[in-house]
Design a protein around this motif. Sequence first.
Motif, PDB file in Angstrom:
ATOM      1  N   VAL A  93       0.884  -1.204  -0.161  1.00  0.00           N
ATOM      2  CA  VAL A  93       0.015  -0.130   0.004  1.00  0.00           C
ATOM      3  C   VAL A  93       0.960   1.257   0.070  1.00  0.00           C
ATOM      4  CG1 VAL A  93      -1.841   1.328   1.169  1.00  0.00           C
ATOM      5  CG2 VAL A  93      -1.761  -1.204   1.333  1.00  0.00           C
ATOM      6  N   PHE A  94       0.627   2.329  -1.073  1.00  0.00           N
ATOM      7  CA  PHE A  94       1.432   3.255  -1.067  1.00  0.00           C
ATOM      8  C   PHE A  94       0.784   4.740  -0.605  1.00  0.00           C
ATOM      9  CE2 PHE A  94       2.644   0.074  -4.380  1.00  0.00           C
ATOM     10  CZ  PHE A  94       3.698  -0.114  -3.804  1.00  0.00           C
ATOM     11  N   GLN A  95       1.532   5.723  -0.593  1.00  0.00           N
ATOM     12  CA  GLN A  95       1.131   6.898   0.192  1.00  0.00           C
ATOM     13  C   GLN A  95       0.167   7.545  -1.117  1.00  0.00           C
ATOM     14  OE1 GLN A  95       3.905   9.847   1.427  1.00  0.00           O
ATOM     15  NE2 GLN A  95       2.645  11.436   0.959  1.00  0.00           N
ATOM     16  N   ASP A 166       0.531 -12.490   3.498  1.00  0.00           N
ATOM     17  CA  ASP A 166       0.816 -12.848   5.031  1.00  0.00           C
ATOM     18  C   ASP A 166       1.214 -11.574   5.563  1.00  0.00           C
ATOM     19  OD1 ASP A 166       0.316 -15.433   4.528  1.00  0.00           O
ATOM     20  OD2 ASP A 166       2.158 -16.259   4.781  1.00  0.00           O
ATOM     21  N   VAL A 167       1.809 -10.598   4.708  1.00  0.00           N
ATOM     22  CA  VAL A 167       2.351  -9.467   5.455  1.00  0.00           C
ATOM     23  C   VAL A 167       1.853  -8.415   4.489  1.00  0.00           C
ATOM     24  CG1 VAL A 167       4.621  -8.219   5.822  1.00  0.00           C
ATOM     25  CG2 VAL A 167       4.340 -10.469   6.244  1.00  0.00           C
ATOM     26  N   LEU A 168       1.382  -7.067   5.073  1.00  0.00           N
ATOM     27  CA  LEU A 168       0.899  -5.974   4.454  1.00  0.00           C
ATOM     28  C   LEU A 168       2.253  -4.935   4.765  1.00  0.00           C
ATOM     29  CD1 LEU A 168      -1.294  -4.851   2.640  1.00  0.00           C
ATOM     30  CD2 LEU A 168      -2.164  -3.917   4.780  1.00  0.00           C
ATOM     31  N   LEU A 169       2.566  -4.342   3.519  1.00  0.00           N
ATOM     32  CA  LEU A 169       3.618  -3.324   3.575  1.00  0.00           C
ATOM     33  C   LEU A 169       3.091  -2.153   3.103  1.00  0.00           C
ATOM     34  CD1 LEU A 169       6.660  -5.549   2.200  1.00  0.00           C
ATOM     35  CD2 LEU A 169       6.537  -4.616   4.610  1.00  0.00           C
ATOM     36  N   ALA A 170       3.033  -1.073   4.184  1.00  0.00           N
ATOM     37  CA  ALA A 170       2.291   0.122   3.920  1.00  0.00           C
ATOM     38  C   ALA A 170       3.318   1.405   4.176  1.00  0.00           C
ATOM     39  CB  ALA A 170       0.973   0.428   4.755  1.00  0.00           C
ATOM     40  N   ASP A 171       3.495   2.170   3.037  1.00  0.00           N
ATOM     41  CA  ASP A 171       4.489   3.305   2.862  1.00  0.00           C
ATOM     42  C   ASP A 171       3.691   4.315   3.112  1.00  0.00           C
ATOM     43  OD1 ASP A 171       6.327   5.027   2.799  1.00  0.00           O
ATOM     44  OD2 ASP A 171       7.095   4.331   0.604  1.00  0.00           O
ATOM     45  N   GLU A 172       3.705   5.031   4.333  1.00  0.00           N
ATOM     46  CA  GLU A 172       2.755   6.430   4.550  1.00  0.00           C
ATOM     47  C   GLU A 172       1.189   6.388   4.121  1.00  0.00           C
ATOM     48  OE1 GLU A 172       3.929   9.048   6.213  1.00  0.00           O
ATOM     49  OE2 GLU A 172       6.111   8.926   6.437  1.00  0.00           O
ATOM     50  N   PRO A 173       0.429   5.319   4.435  1.00  0.00           N
ATOM     51  CA  PRO A 173      -0.913   4.892   3.843  1.00  0.00           C
ATOM     52  C   PRO A 173      -1.803   6.182   4.078  1.00  0.00           C
ATOM     53  CG  PRO A 173      -0.450   3.714   6.003  1.00  0.00           C
ATOM     54  CD  PRO A 173       0.956   4.290   5.660  1.00  0.00           C
ATOM     55  N   THR A 174      -1.621   7.168   5.035  1.00  0.00           N
ATOM     56  CA  THR A 174      -2.372   8.196   5.335  1.00  0.00           C
ATOM     57  C   THR A 174      -1.697   9.705   4.976  1.00  0.00           C
ATOM     58  OG1 THR A 174      -1.582   8.602   7.668  1.00  0.00           O
ATOM     59  CG2 THR A 174      -3.437   6.984   7.386  1.00  0.00           C
ATOM     60  N   ILE A 185      -8.891   4.988   7.732  1.00  0.00           N
ATOM     61  CA  ILE A 185      -8.180   3.952   7.122  1.00  0.00           C
ATOM     62  C   ILE A 185      -7.555   3.303   8.205  1.00  0.00           C
ATOM     63  CG2 ILE A 185      -5.948   3.928   5.811  1.00  0.00           C
ATOM     64  CD1 ILE A 185      -8.654   4.338   4.228  1.00  0.00           C
ATOM     65  N   MET A 186      -7.074   4.097   9.371  1.00  0.00           N
ATOM     66  CA  MET A 186      -6.296   3.177  10.367  1.00  0.00           C
ATOM     67  C   MET A 186      -7.266   2.401  11.278  1.00  0.00           C
ATOM     68  SD  MET A 186      -3.466   4.129   9.792  1.00  0.00           S
ATOM     69  CE  MET A 186      -2.855   2.985  11.092  1.00  0.00           C
ATOM     70  N   ALA A 187      -8.331   2.759  11.307  1.00  0.00           N
ATOM     71  CA  ALA A 187      -9.496   1.730  11.756  1.00  0.00           C
ATOM     72  C   ALA A 187      -9.690   0.620  10.956  1.00  0.00           C
ATOM     73  CB  ALA A 187     -10.904   2.255  11.833  1.00  0.00           C
ATOM     74  N   LEU A 188      -9.453   0.429   9.495  1.00  0.00           N
ATOM     75  CA  LEU A 188      -9.570  -0.665   8.697  1.00  0.00           C
ATOM     76  C   LEU A 188      -8.260  -1.315   8.958  1.00  0.00           C
ATOM     77  CD1 LEU A 188     -10.408  -2.278   6.376  1.00  0.00           C
ATOM     78  CD2 LEU A 188      -9.534  -0.382   4.920  1.00  0.00           C
ATOM     79  N   ALA A 206       3.075  10.462  14.731  1.00  0.00           N
ATOM     80  CA  ALA A 206       3.167   9.631  16.127  1.00  0.00           C
ATOM     81  C   ALA A 206       1.588   9.099  16.143  1.00  0.00           C
ATOM     82  CB  ALA A 206       3.608  10.799  17.089  1.00  0.00           C
ATOM     83  N   ASP A 207       0.727   9.923  15.958  1.00  0.00           N
ATOM     84  CA  ASP A 207      -0.552   9.602  16.145  1.00  0.00           C
ATOM     85  C   ASP A 207      -1.164   8.434  15.297  1.00  0.00           C
ATOM     86  OD1 ASP A 207      -0.508  11.382  13.953  1.00  0.00           O
ATOM     87  OD2 ASP A 207      -2.524  11.860  14.004  1.00  0.00           O
ATOM     88  N   ILE A 208      -0.427   8.198  13.932  1.00  0.00           N
ATOM     89  CA  ILE A 208      -0.620   7.099  13.459  1.00  0.00           C
ATOM     90  C   ILE A 208       0.281   5.938  13.740  1.00  0.00           C
ATOM     91  CG2 ILE A 208      -0.393   6.221  10.798  1.00  0.00           C
ATOM     92  CD1 ILE A 208      -2.648   8.161  11.201  1.00  0.00           C
TER      93      ILE A 208
END
Length: 233
Positions: A93-95, A166-174, A185-188, A206-208
């Motif tokens: 998942v990308f920014q 098995d692994v989700l790699l997320a780069d700055e998803p928000t 998005i973070m709830a998901l 930090a909040d994310i």
Amino acid sequence: MANEPIISLRGVTKTYGSGATAFQALKGVDLDVAEGDFVAVMGPSGSGKSTAMNILGCLDVPTSGSFRFKGLPVESLDRDQRALLRRRYLGFVFQGFNLLARTDALENVELPLLYRGEDKATRRSKAMATLERVGLRDWWDHTPAELSGGQQQRVAIARALVTNPDVLLADEPTGNLDSATSAEIMALMTELHREGITILMVTHEADIAAYAQTVVHFLDGLVERVDANGVSA
């Protein structure tokens, strides 16, 4: 949760260039990620976190050291074998969402299955089920331009999930979202973690990072510290 870490780095270095122009992005990183963990990766620009994530995503290889995924020594794999590992076990998942602009949500989500050679009926069924999983079943025929930023990121997450990684790699998803949409998005992401997916997420916020179980702090090409549930580990 398995005793053996799903991801293990030992003494991982990464050097770009050679001679006087050489730059050592990683200087001997040790890191274990337990299966089912939710890890946030933080650090200033140039700290090595992006290089480490590229190695973890099998998009790059260490200059030295060991990278094991489910016990498999990834550094010994060739390019095609690493690509197969990515397709089978990892979701990205990308920014910037990285959706195809003229393609509807369903077809965007189908793409990884197309690369795996699955037939059209199977692709459509799996993609629709995954869009429903992220709350976008009724938006399947909309192009990215017809979707909000949060909806576009949900499509991007569905595309990452459709292969059951098995692994989700997320780069700055928000990174491109407002605060309210970021919370959605973070709830998901939190729900996906509860379902058992291991998540590694790069963030500057930090909040994310607070949504994660574990926070890994990079500094100057090394892991500076690891915080678990807000307590230094």
